[in-house]
Design a protein around this motif. Structure first.
Motif, mmCIF file in Angstrom:
data_model
loop_
_atom_site.group_PDB
_atom_site.id
_atom_site.type_symbol
_atom_site.label_atom_id
_atom_site.label_comp_id
_atom_site.label_asym_id
_atom_site.label_seq_id
_atom_site.Cartn_x
_atom_site.Cartn_y
_atom_site.Cartn_z
ATOM 1 N N PRO A 14 -145.344 -40.503 46.558
ATOM 2 C CA PRO A 14 -145.121 -41.786 46.048
ATOM 3 C C PRO A 14 -143.580 -42.152 45.825
ATOM 4 N N GLU A 15 -143.061 -43.327 45.738
ATOM 5 C CA GLU A 15 -141.578 -43.723 45.397
ATOM 6 C C GLU A 15 -141.099 -42.765 44.228
ATOM 7 N N VAL A 16 -140.228 -42.128 44.474
ATOM 8 C CA VAL A 16 -139.337 -41.125 43.596
ATOM 9 C C VAL A 16 -138.475 -41.888 42.675
ATOM 10 N N ARG A 17 -138.603 -41.728 41.444
ATOM 11 C CA ARG A 17 -137.722 -42.363 40.426
ATOM 12 C C ARG A 17 -137.093 -41.028 39.418
ATOM 13 N N ALA A 99 -126.857 -47.235 50.513
ATOM 14 C CA ALA A 99 -127.628 -48.442 50.221
ATOM 15 C C ALA A 99 -129.133 -48.637 50.920
ATOM 16 N N SER A 100 -129.369 -47.510 51.674
ATOM 17 C CA SER A 100 -130.545 -47.768 52.250
ATOM 18 C C SER A 100 -131.760 -46.866 51.688
ATOM 19 N N ASN A 101 -133.050 -47.394 51.517
ATOM 20 C CA ASN A 101 -134.127 -46.772 50.961
ATOM 21 C C ASN A 101 -133.975 -46.590 49.411
ATOM 22 N N VAL A 102 -133.168 -47.689 48.984
ATOM 23 C CA VAL A 102 -133.118 -47.710 47.546
ATOM 24 C C VAL A 102 -133.367 -49.264 47.103
ATOM 25 N N ARG A 103 -133.730 -49.581 45.932
ATOM 26 C CA ARG A 103 -133.778 -50.789 45.594
ATOM 27 C C ARG A 103 -132.660 -51.872 45.712
ATOM 28 N N GLY A 104 -132.822 -53.091 45.746
ATOM 29 C CA GLY A 104 -131.705 -53.757 46.057
ATOM 30 C C GLY A 104 -130.742 -53.943 45.001
ATOM 31 N N ASP A 105 -130.925 -53.518 43.723
ATOM 32 C CA ASP A 105 -129.862 -53.732 42.688
ATOM 33 C C ASP A 105 -129.536 -52.300 42.469
ATOM 34 N N GLU A 106 -129.595 -51.372 43.312
ATOM 35 C CA GLU A 106 -129.076 -49.897 43.114
ATOM 36 C C GLU A 106 -128.395 -49.303 44.199
#
Length: 431
Positions: A14-17, A99-106
């Motif tokens: 899954p998407e890791v947080r 900046a890749s493979n992360v949310r647009g605000d991170e």
């Protein structure tokens, strides 16, 4: 050697947080066997460890600020692109700020200590699965002289990151003298073939590899500064060359390579000079060094006594020349005004003389800078200018040779202290 290797993508993660148990996610997604090497992209490690930075507004500007904060040393910079060395010792684009493979605000930063992260993940996988595996944390790096990027190991645990083949024989019986195999990097690159940047597969398993564990992490792959021939980009190296020149007054006893000094002289004689002349000469002083310095000290002491200095003050000032005595190599630059024009009036004659002195100064500066690039320290001391006749007599120089100081050369005994920056505007007048 292994009979063969398998490189297996670990799908379905899954998407890791931040705060997620990365080891539990991996253990649930793949059946591990003893000896596997689990290769994990640094991005998911950063996410799990909370190395995400929230950004708002101008994302590009925010990334540039983070690059500056994560940079220990700039290697090269072109516009907004920076190749930097991080506190880990890694040299990579944007100091690893991604900046890749992360949310647009991170934005994502590298793990604080990738080797520790690898060790923790390995221990957790052993606890959860009972399997003894190695772990490699990978990131994407560019390479000098090669197009394209490849994954390399920035953290590892459980396998020796380097295999030293020095001393072994090749197929023809020749002894290998410099070969070290970057095993962890090769594993990281192989795993990238099944992960991919845009495929959502941040973990792979390399199976069938025979490896040792010497307890070292991927930090062992970072080349020490003193062995790094290419610490700067070409432009940066050119820009920093002049700043390498420092006055060094304490030297080791190590001998000075005469060829290195001759390369410095070759650089010196590229200086500009009036009327297409070559007004520079350099005297290498060896056999007559003590005789020269003794005679100069005697002449200087006589001048000081004539000026009314006490013997204590004379002795103190003479000690300033000790740097020349301690230096293992001594050069005396001389100005020869062959080709100088003669003018009937003092104004133009004085200007002509100044032109040649400036040319000599340029040559000496070239010499000192080149010595610094050779790893040699130097100190220019003006003393020969105050007793030119003595210098000419001891060194048997022609009457037209004008000693322009002396240059002490040697290997610095300590690294020079950082030079405080100066504001160039304080030295500039604009009209």
């Amino acid at each position: 050697m292994p009979e063969g290797l398998s490189v297996l993508p670990v799908r379905g993660l899954p998407e890791v947080r931040p705060g997620d148990d990365l080891a539990a996610l991996v253990a649930a997604a793949v059946e591990l066997v003893d000896g596997d090497v689990v290769v994990v992209t640094s991005k998911v490690v950063s996410k799990a460890e909370g190395r995400l930075v929230a950004v708002s507004g101008d994302r590009v500007a925010a990334r540039l600020r983070l690059v500056e904060s994560e940079t220990a040393r700039v290697v090269a910079r072109r516009g907004t692109t920076t190749i930097a060395q991080t506190r880990h010792g890694l040299v990579l684009a944007a100091a690893g700020v991604d900046a890749s493979n992360v949310r647009g605000d991170e934005l994502a930063l590298l793990p604080v200590d990738p080797d520790t992260s690898a060790r923790r993940l390995r221990d957790d996988l052993l606890r959860l699965t009972g399997r003894t595996v190695a772990v490699v944390i990978s990131d994407t790096l560019g390479r000098p002289w090669r197009n394209g990027q490849t994954d390399c190991a920035i953290g590892s645990s459980g396998l020796a990151p380097l295999r030293d083949a020095r001393g072994s024989l090749d197929a023809h019986g020749h002894v290998l003298e410099v070969t070290e195999i970057a095993v962890a990097d090769e594993v990281a690159a192989a795993a990238e073939l099944v992960k991919g940047k845009a495929d959502g597969v941040p973990v792979a398993v390399v199976r069938g590899l025979t490896y040792d564990d010497d307890g070292q992490g991927a930090t062992a792959l970072v080349r020490p500064a003193e062995q790094d021939w290419f610490r700067l980009g070409t432009v940066e190296a050119q820009q920093s060359a002049v700043a390498l020149r420092r006055t060094v007054r304490s030297f080791t006893d190590d001998p000075v390579d005469d060829d290195a000094v001759m390369r410095a002289v070759a650089a010196a004689v590229t200086a500009p000079a009036p009327h297409h002349t070559t007004p520079w000469r350099f005297v290498v002083v060896r056999e007559r060094k003590d005789a020269l310095l003794d005679a100069m000290a005697e002449a200087w002491a006589a001048d000081l006594r004539a000026d009314g200095f006490t013997e204590e003050s004379v002795a103190k000032r003479l000690r300033r020349g000790d740097v020349l005595r301690r230096a293992p190599y001594l050069l005396v630059p001389c100005l020869v005004r062959d080709g100088a024009h003669a003018y009937p009036d003092p104004r133009r004659q004085a200007a002509e003389e100044r032109m040649f002195v400036v040319a000599m100064g340029a040559a000496v500066e070239n010499l000192l800078v080149q010595l610094a690039t050779e790893g040699l320290g130097s100190a220019w001391v003006s003393s020969t200018m105050f007793c030119a006749d003595v210098v000419r007599e001891v060194l048997e120089l022609d009457a037209g040779w004008e000693p322009m100081g002396a240059v002490a050369v040697g290997h610095p005994s300590t690294a020079p202290a950082a030079r405080p920056e100066r504001d160039p505007g304080a030295f500039v007048v604009r009209r």
